[in-house]
Design an enzyme around this catalytic site. Structure first.
Site, PDB file in Angstrom:
ATOM      1  N   ASP A  16       0.851  -1.177   0.000  1.00 42.33           N
ATOM      2  CA  ASP A  16       0.000   0.000   0.000  1.00 42.33           C
ATOM      3  C   ASP A  16       0.892   1.235   0.000  1.00 42.33           C
ATOM      4  OD1 ASP A  16      -2.451   1.426   0.189  1.00 42.33           O
ATOM      5  OD2 ASP A  16      -2.153   1.643   2.347  1.00 42.33           O
ATOM      6  N   ASP A  18      -0.319   5.024   1.022  1.00 38.80           N
ATOM      7  CA  ASP A  18      -0.576   5.918   2.148  1.00 38.80           C
ATOM      8  C   ASP A  18      -0.557   5.147   3.460  1.00 38.80           C
ATOM      9  OD1 ASP A  18      -1.048   8.395   0.668  1.00 38.80           O
ATOM     10  OD2 ASP A  18      -2.842   7.394  -0.083  1.00 38.80           O
TER      11      ASP A  18
END
Length: 276
Positions: A16, A18
């Site tokens: 991922d 953020d």
């Protein structure tokens, strides 16, 4: 020490963005070192995001300003996954799209005709400029038989001023008016993981998903058959893990702690090949 990661060699990594690599456009400690380690050892990888606003080129520039150098083709967004999925389902068809450049560009590149009437799909993505007129048209098209697709189920997104309504919240409005729920493509749908793995020619048994959320990153990795790393630098706090009926393979403080894993779990033969 033997861990669950030693059952199979790790060839590929999904992560991922953020909360793992960046926080509010600032690089988190170890993020640049993690990407550099993957590149040094020749490990296939993709950086994933449910945000459908930006194109990979936009995101590459934003990450570069944070000091993280990632090739454009190593970024996989929910917009790209959505466009790819629809192209496999109904190539060359038409869609009414609510979204920004990240989504409209992805749909164009997959050969879709974007229109506002007589469309096969209504595709909802994230935008900072949702309009009542656009939502009304989407409702009428869905009521008229268009298939309802949404890039991701997130109901809010971050901003400097606080939470903003996101794709899931607007999708709920359309569902309330039509009685029809969208098919979400982004995390936690394991479909996004599978399209990402296919993009880099990877297999779930020899891949790892890294994320900061139990409800999206870890869940989608688990359902796609991957091992997972939860980092505590983003949304999920350590005390919240016990609330879920599933567990990540391991929990680490941040992405800096993943770098030794990359070094330890890279098969020796691949290191020798990279050094030649």
């Amino acid at each position: 020490m033997t861990t669950a990661f030693d059952d199979h060699p790790i060839h590929s990594w999904l992560t991922d963005m953020d909360g793992v690599l960046v926080h509010e456009q600032a690089a988190l400690p170890g993020a640049a070192d993690f990407i550099a380690a993957l590149q040094q050892y020749g490990r296939p990888f993709l950086v994933l995001t449910n945000n459908s606003v930006f194109t990979p080129r936009d995101l590459r520039a934003r990450l570069s300003r944070s000091g993280i150098d990632i090739p454009e083709d190593s970024i996989w967004t929910s917009a790209l996954a959505t466009a790819r999925f629809l192209a496999e389902q109904a190539p060359g068809s038409s869609a009414y799209v609510i979204g920004e450049a990240g989504l409209t560009s992805a749909m164009h590149e997959e050969g879709f005709i974007l229109a506002d009437s007589d469309v096969e799909f209504v595709v909802l993505g994230e935008t900072r400029t949702y309009s009542f007129e656009a939502i009304t048209r989407a409702i009428r098209l869905v009521k008229g038989g268009a298939k309802f697709i949404a890039t991701n189920p997130d109901v809010t997104g971050p901003s400097a001023e606080g939470p903003l309504p996101a794709t899931g919240a607007v999708a709920a409005m359309i569902t309330a008016a039509t009685g029809i729920h969208p098919y979400y493509i982004g995390k936690p749908n394991p479909l996004m993981m599978r399209t990402a793995l296919n993009r880099i020619g990877a297999h779930s048994e020899t891949s790892v998903m890294i994320g900061d959320r139990m409800d999206t990153d870890v869940k989608s990795g688990l359902e796609a058959g991957m091992r997972s790393v939860l980092v505590l630098s983003g949304s999920t706090r350590e005390e919240e893990i016990a609330q879920y009926p599933f567990r990540p393979t391991t929990v680490l403080d941040g992405i800096a702690d993943v770098v030794p894993l990359v070094e330890r779990l890279t098969p020796l033969e691949s290191v020798e090949l990279d050094e030649d």
